[in-house]
Design a protein around this motif. Structure first.
Motif, PDB file in Angstrom:
ATOM      1  N   TYR A 150     -54.527  19.040 -31.629  1.00 49.61           N
ATOM      2  CA  TYR A 150     -55.074  18.180 -32.857  1.00 49.61           C
ATOM      3  C   TYR A 150     -53.571  18.200 -33.802  1.00 49.61           C
ATOM      4  CZ  TYR A 150     -57.729  16.947 -36.837  1.00 49.61           C
ATOM      5  OH  TYR A 150     -58.152  16.427 -37.886  1.00 49.61           O
ATOM      6  N   ARG A 151     -53.268  19.350 -33.812  1.00 46.85           N
ATOM      7  CA  ARG A 151     -52.056  19.463 -34.807  1.00 46.85           C
ATOM      8  C   ARG A 151     -50.912  18.578 -34.533  1.00 46.85           C
ATOM      9  NH1 ARG A 151     -49.917  24.584 -34.247  1.00 46.85           N
ATOM     10  NH2 ARG A 151     -51.961  25.492 -34.816  1.00 46.85           N
ATOM     11  N   SER A 152     -50.687  18.248 -33.146  1.00 50.79           N
ATOM     12  CA  SER A 152     -49.550  17.425 -32.788  1.00 50.79           C
ATOM     13  C   SER A 152     -49.945  16.115 -32.936  1.00 50.79           C
ATOM     14  CB  SER A 152     -49.310  17.599 -31.033  1.00 50.79           C
ATOM     15  OG  SER A 152     -48.682  18.816 -30.930  1.00 50.79           O
ATOM     16  N   LEU A 153     -51.091  15.784 -32.719  1.00 48.70           N
ATOM     17  CA  LEU A 153     -51.728  14.322 -33.028  1.00 48.70           C
ATOM     18  C   LEU A 153     -51.690  14.207 -34.458  1.00 48.70           C
ATOM     19  CD1 LEU A 153     -54.793  14.077 -30.522  1.00 48.70           C
ATOM     20  CD2 LEU A 153     -52.641  12.967 -30.506  1.00 48.70           C
ATOM     21  N   ARG A 154     -51.811  15.241 -35.479  1.00 51.60           N
ATOM     22  CA  ARG A 154     -52.047  14.647 -36.963  1.00 51.60           C
ATOM     23  C   ARG A 154     -50.267  14.478 -37.236  1.00 51.60           C
ATOM     24  NH1 ARG A 154     -55.196  19.144 -39.782  1.00 51.60           N
ATOM     25  NH2 ARG A 154     -53.524  18.641 -41.287  1.00 51.60           N
ATOM     26  N   ARG A 155     -49.323  15.286 -36.607  1.00 50.96           N
ATOM     27  CA  ARG A 155     -48.121  15.013 -37.119  1.00 50.96           C
ATOM     28  C   ARG A 155     -47.626  13.612 -36.465  1.00 50.96           C
ATOM     29  NH1 ARG A 155     -46.172  20.429 -34.698  1.00 50.96           N
ATOM     30  NH2 ARG A 155     -46.909  21.883 -36.422  1.00 50.96           N
TER      31      ARG A 155
END
Length: 150
Positions: A141-146
């Motif tokens: 999820y963090r990677s997708l937000r970035r």
């Protein structure tokens, strides 16, 4: 000889493997005759409705079966089975009988699965394995937000 029973956790799509049966848990009103609601509500665990033809996208035989578990409302524990519509009626009936007799053995329980009893153990195991291969959901999820912010 009899076809080996295969299954899927979704509406049956063509071409289907010989002996394939779809197991559908979301119930769309358009896919069933209105008069069938009372017949479904009267089914006990391990029983199925008569087969009917559905032609929403493709012609398929369909039926509803009730799995074991608490019947909190008329559709509790109900799944829809599907078989290809080009089968002979007696073959479709035999597949429906076999699937309806087999599914209760694989029904999940409420203390292990919030979607019990409809989420069958083999499907739950496959979902767990796929989630494992995806990795930590927080990191993903963090990677997708970035990526979306860039």
């Amino acid at each position: 000889g009899a076809a080996e029973l295969a299954g899927g956790d979704a509406p049956l799509r063509r071409p289907a493997a010989a002996g394939a049966v779809g197991n559908v848990t979301p119930h769309q009103r358009a896919s069933r005759p209105a008069a069938l609601a009372a017949v479904v509500a009267a089914r006990a665990a391990g029983e199925r409705t008569p087969l009917f033809l559905t032609t929403a996208k493709e012609t398929r035989y369909a039926w509803y079966a009730r799995l074991p578990g608490a019947a909190e409302h008329p559709w509790a524990g109900v799944v829809r089975g599907e078989a290809p519509g080009d089968l002979a009626v007696d073959t479709a009936v035999a597949l429906a009988d076999t699937a309806t007799a087999t599914w209760p053995r694989f029904a999940s329980t409420a203390h292990k699965d919030a979607r019990a009893p409809q989420n069958l153990h083999p499907i739950a195991g496959l979902e767990r394995a796929l989630r494992h291969y995806l990795g930590d959901a927080t990191v993903l999820y963090r990677s997708l937000r970035r990526a979306a912010a860039a």
